[in-house]
Design a protein around this motif. Structure first.
Motif, PDB file in Angstrom:
ATOM      1  N   ALA A 199      64.806   3.632 -21.854  1.00  0.00           N
ATOM      2  CA  ALA A 199      65.994   3.512 -21.011  1.00  0.00           C
ATOM      3  C   ALA A 199      66.991   4.630 -21.319  1.00  0.00           C
ATOM      4  O   ALA A 199      67.594   5.206 -20.410  1.00  0.00           O
ATOM      5  CB  ALA A 199      66.642   2.147 -21.215  1.00  0.00           C
ATOM      6  N   TYR A 223      65.747   0.401 -16.705  1.00  0.00           N
ATOM      7  CA  TYR A 223      67.017  -0.134 -17.181  1.00  0.00           C
ATOM      8  C   TYR A 223      66.958  -1.649 -17.396  1.00  0.00           C
ATOM      9  O   TYR A 223      66.156  -2.349 -16.786  1.00  0.00           O
ATOM     10  CB  TYR A 223      68.138   0.221 -16.217  1.00  0.00           C
ATOM     11  CG  TYR A 223      68.471   1.692 -16.188  1.00  0.00           C
ATOM     12  CD1 TYR A 223      68.419   2.465 -17.344  1.00  0.00           C
ATOM     13  CD2 TYR A 223      68.846   2.317 -15.004  1.00  0.00           C
ATOM     14  CE1 TYR A 223      68.727   3.815 -17.317  1.00  0.00           C
ATOM     15  CE2 TYR A 223      69.163   3.668 -14.963  1.00  0.00           C
ATOM     16  CZ  TYR A 223      69.098   4.410 -16.128  1.00  0.00           C
ATOM     17  OH  TYR A 223      69.402   5.750 -16.106  1.00  0.00           O
ATOM     18  N   ARG A 224      67.860  -2.113 -18.227  1.00  0.00           N
ATOM     19  CA  ARG A 224      67.898  -3.542 -18.557  1.00  0.00           C
ATOM     20  C   ARG A 224      68.269  -4.358 -17.331  1.00  0.00           C
ATOM     21  O   ARG A 224      69.159  -4.007 -16.577  1.00  0.00           O
ATOM     22  CB  ARG A 224      68.920  -3.790 -19.666  1.00  0.00           C
ATOM     23  CG  ARG A 224      68.839  -5.188 -20.268  1.00  0.00           C
ATOM     24  CD  ARG A 224      69.904  -5.423 -21.335  1.00  0.00           C
ATOM     25  NE  ARG A 224      71.221  -5.680 -20.732  1.00  0.00           N
ATOM     26  CZ  ARG A 224      72.231  -6.259 -21.380  1.00  0.00           C
ATOM     27  NH1 ARG A 224      72.077  -6.606 -22.659  1.00  0.00           N
ATOM     28  NH2 ARG A 224      73.388  -6.452 -20.789  1.00  0.00           N
ATOM     29  N   ASP A 225      67.563  -5.473 -17.161  1.00  0.00           N
ATOM     30  CA  ASP A 225      67.835  -6.382 -16.050  1.00  0.00           C
ATOM     31  C   ASP A 225      69.062  -7.228 -16.381  1.00  0.00           C
ATOM     32  O   ASP A 225      69.088  -7.916 -17.393  1.00  0.00           O
ATOM     33  CB  ASP A 225      66.616  -7.272 -15.799  1.00  0.00           C
ATOM     34  CG  ASP A 225      66.716  -8.043 -14.493  1.00  0.00           C
ATOM     35  OD1 ASP A 225      67.697  -8.796 -14.329  1.00  0.00           O
ATOM     36  OD2 ASP A 225      65.829  -7.911 -13.642  1.00  0.00           O
ATOM     37  N   ARG A 247      64.338   0.147 -25.171  1.00  0.00           N
ATOM     38  CA  ARG A 247      65.634   0.821 -25.290  1.00  0.00           C
ATOM     39  C   ARG A 247      65.492   2.339 -25.291  1.00  0.00           C
ATOM     40  O   ARG A 247      66.267   3.041 -24.629  1.00  0.00           O
ATOM     41  CB  ARG A 247      66.320   0.348 -26.575  1.00  0.00           C
ATOM     42  CG  ARG A 247      67.673   0.991 -26.855  1.00  0.00           C
ATOM     43  CD  ARG A 247      68.684   0.642 -25.786  1.00  0.00           C
ATOM     44  NE  ARG A 247      70.020   1.142 -26.111  1.00  0.00           N
ATOM     45  CZ  ARG A 247      71.076   1.056 -25.310  1.00  0.00           C
ATOM     46  NH1 ARG A 247      70.943   0.478 -24.127  1.00  0.00           N
ATOM     47  NH2 ARG A 247      72.256   1.523 -25.677  1.00  0.00           N
ATOM     48  N   ARG A 281      63.462  -5.672 -18.434  1.00  0.00           N
ATOM     49  CA  ARG A 281      63.950  -4.563 -17.628  1.00  0.00           C
ATOM     50  C   ARG A 281      63.731  -4.862 -16.151  1.00  0.00           C
ATOM     51  O   ARG A 281      63.089  -5.855 -15.791  1.00  0.00           O
ATOM     52  CB  ARG A 281      63.274  -3.255 -18.041  1.00  0.00           C
ATOM     53  CG  ARG A 281      61.753  -3.216 -17.978  1.00  0.00           C
ATOM     54  CD  ARG A 281      61.249  -1.962 -18.684  1.00  0.00           C
ATOM     55  NE  ARG A 281      59.783  -1.844 -18.658  1.00  0.00           N
ATOM     56  CZ  ARG A 281      59.113  -1.129 -17.758  1.00  0.00           C
ATOM     57  NH1 ARG A 281      59.759  -0.483 -16.808  1.00  0.00           N
ATOM     58  NH2 ARG A 281      57.795  -1.047 -17.806  1.00  0.00           N
ATOM     59  N   TYR A 312      62.076  -4.937 -22.137  1.00  0.00           N
ATOM     60  CA  TYR A 312      62.988  -3.798 -22.181  1.00  0.00           C
ATOM     61  C   TYR A 312      62.601  -2.850 -23.312  1.00  0.00           C
ATOM     62  O   TYR A 312      62.316  -3.285 -24.434  1.00  0.00           O
ATOM     63  CB  TYR A 312      64.405  -4.314 -22.381  1.00  0.00           C
ATOM     64  CG  TYR A 312      65.491  -3.272 -22.419  1.00  0.00           C
ATOM     65  CD1 TYR A 312      65.716  -2.416 -21.345  1.00  0.00           C
ATOM     66  CD2 TYR A 312      66.328  -3.163 -23.530  1.00  0.00           C
ATOM     67  CE1 TYR A 312      66.735  -1.487 -21.368  1.00  0.00           C
ATOM     68  CE2 TYR A 312      67.364  -2.243 -23.565  1.00  0.00           C
ATOM     69  CZ  TYR A 312      67.561  -1.398 -22.482  1.00  0.00           C
ATOM     70  OH  TYR A 312      68.579  -0.478 -22.523  1.00  0.00           O
TER      71      TYR A 312
END
Length: 542
Positions: free
Chosen positions: A313, A264-266, A310, A297, A308
């Protein structure tokens, strides 16, 4: 076997952050970020589900302060300008990263995200998010519930000044009726904070149910015979549902739950802190802050984080939705063996989905789509469950909150305890002056000075306006957000100043009113700054 029910409740709230006295104000971006990352994605998600004929039920509280900001023309104009700056930043990022394939793709992703958000918000929704909420409410899939006027911490207000707690509830109810042309059934207690006696105020407001944390029901008297998996009526009438800690922990916790997954995105790694100030341009305005453009991420504890992805995720979010569905299955199967239709209540801050957990709306949509095919349990709302299961146990809930350690420690801390004597003094003054003025002003519509009869005293000319503004300043000072921000230290100076400023304006207006020496210019300035609740009923304090 009895069927089970799951009630997802999203609590959408932000404190009133509107500063017309400044061209740009940092804290207004709390609203802008939440619109972009949470409110637009969640409403778009619900529109897709309706368009695809996916049956679902969601409950949502949208607090009066948030509603006021979403309707405010100045803030809407500033939000659109903010989006334009984000689109410009992402375009410059695409150019800067043109030789780095993955970063260039991410910049392209953000251009698409911000541009589509602008198109939907401006062209499709005409800058009116609440109209979309009303449309979704009319489908029957989304139930909107009320909340306190400015998210005041009701147990503390109730203990210090019952009329102040009553005003928070009744004004919150009034705002709901104005916005949604109907009476609310449910009520969100700010911070899920319950104290004895609040249910009587809720009954007066004709509210049918509210939510407490699990221990609020488990430690009730007598003990609930169905634990937290069925509502209980309070002696005054309104029913209380309990938050299920297992479902909440799985979705909420960054350590034990889904949001901490490394795909997941940080949230914290942002180009607003990584890039030179001159490159950030107008979005930063010389201040290091979150821009909303994040390339990394959740990997590693330091700065060395992976970029990241996408697609990866989105896949993980879908897997987590399936896992959550399986967990709900198992939990309901185990509870259902005791012979009744259980309900699992899972309330969350709406801002978790999208803002704090960027992929949260994807997870939620995937879960709802899969849950639509289930036979063993159904998505429901507390109102719907109560209508189908009207016979329940009567208990007196225990004092509780959903804050750290389950009680009021976060809001009663050495960092913020100094505010309560001041808030209490202002509440007592408000009740006293409202009582004094009731016989003078009752039945008279608000008037401008040039509409008053010749020779009428200044206090009579402005009394209704002044009393309304006194109520606004007191309500805004009572927001639980200020004590929370002081305790966490995230915006301590701002929160402190907000309380000091609102109480200063309150006290100055109060003194002018009781001495029949109202300053129309000062009153107008207060109304311009703090323009919330144009129809606020100050008589609730009388």
């Amino acid at each position: 076997m009895p069927s089970g029910h799951l009630a997802l409740i999203l609590h959408a709230h932000l404190p009133f952050v509107r500063h017309p006295e400044h061209e740009h104000f940092l804290e207004e971006e709390w609203l802008f970020e939440a619109i972009t990352e949470t409110y637009v994605p969640l409403l778009r998600m619900m529109q897709r589900l309706v368009d695809d004929f996916v049956p679902f039920k969601l409950t949502m509280s949208i607090t009066p302060t948030l509603c006021a900001m979403l309707q405010d023309r100045l803030l809407c104009e500033r939000y659109v300008r903010h989006l334009d700056l984000l689109i410009d930043l992402a375009a410059r990022e695409r150019k800067r990263n043109r030789k780095h394939l993955q970063l260039c793709e991410l910049a392209e992703f953000y251009i698409g995200l911000f541009s589509e958000t602008r198109r939907v918000f401006v062209d499709e929704w005409k800058c009116d998010l609440l109209s979309v909420v009303r449309e979704l409410r009319q489908t029957g899939a989304l139930e909107i519930i009320a909340s306190a006027a400015t998210h005041g911490l009701l147990p503390i207000l109730q203990q210090q000044s019952p009329r102040a707690a009553r005003a928070q509830v009744l004004i919150g109810r009034d705002v709901y009726v104005e916005l949604f042309a109907g009476e609310p059934a449910g009520f969100w207690l700010p911070e899920c904070a319950y104290g004895p006696g609040l249910e009587s105020i809720l009954r007066e407001a004709n509210l049918r149910w509210f939510v407490v944390d699990a221990h609020g029901l488990l430690f009730g008297m007598p003990r609930p015979c169905r634990s937290i998996y069925a509502p209980c009526y309070t002696p005054a009438g309104p029913a209380t549902f309990a938050r299920d800690p297992n479902a909440s922990r799985q979705v909420w916790s960054a350590h034990e739950g889904y949001p901490g997954h490394q795909a997941y995105r940080d949230f914290y790694r942002d180009i607003g802190f990584d890039l030179p100030m001159e490159h950030l341009g107008s979005i930063a305005r010389g201040t290091r802050k979150f821009s909303g453009v994040k390339y990394h991420r959740i990997t590693g504890s330091g700065d060395e984080k992976q970029l990241y992805d996408r697609t990866a995720a989105e896949n993980v979010a879908a897997q987590h939705a399936i896992h959550f569905l399986e967990q709900c299955h198992q939990q309901i199967r185990e509870i259902g063996e005791v012979g009744f239709d259980p309900i699992i209540v899972a309330p969350f801050d709406a801002e978790l989905f999208g803002h704090w957990w960027f992929e949260g709306p994807i997870f939620l949509e995937q879960f709802i789509r899969r849950a639509a095919d289930e036979r063993d349990f159904h998505l429901t709302t507390p109102s719907e469950y109560l209508a189908a299961h009207p016979t329940q146990q009567i208990i007196e809930p225990a004092s509780s909150t959903w804050g750290e350690n389950g009680h009021l420690a976060v809001w009663l801390d050495p960092s913020n305890a100094w505010i309560y004597p001041r808030l209490n003094a202002a509440a007592l003054r408000m009740c006293e002056v409202a009582q004094q003025q009731t016989n003078i002003v009752v039945g008279q519509p608000p008037r401008l000075p040039n509409q008053a009869p010749a020779g009428e005293a200044p206090a009579l000319q402005f009394a209704d306006r002044a009393l309304k503004q006194l109520a606004r300043e007191l309500l805004l000072a009572q927001s639980s957000d200020w004590a929370f921000l002081m305790k966490t230290g995230t915006a301590r100076e701002y929160a402190t100043q907000r309380i000091i400023d609102h109480l200063a304006r309150f006290n100055r207006l109060h003194d002018q009113l009781v001495t029949n020496n109202l300053d129309e210019e000062f009153l107008h300035d207060c109304e311009w700054r703090d323009n919330i609740f144009p129809n606020v009923n100050w008589r609730y304090y009388a």
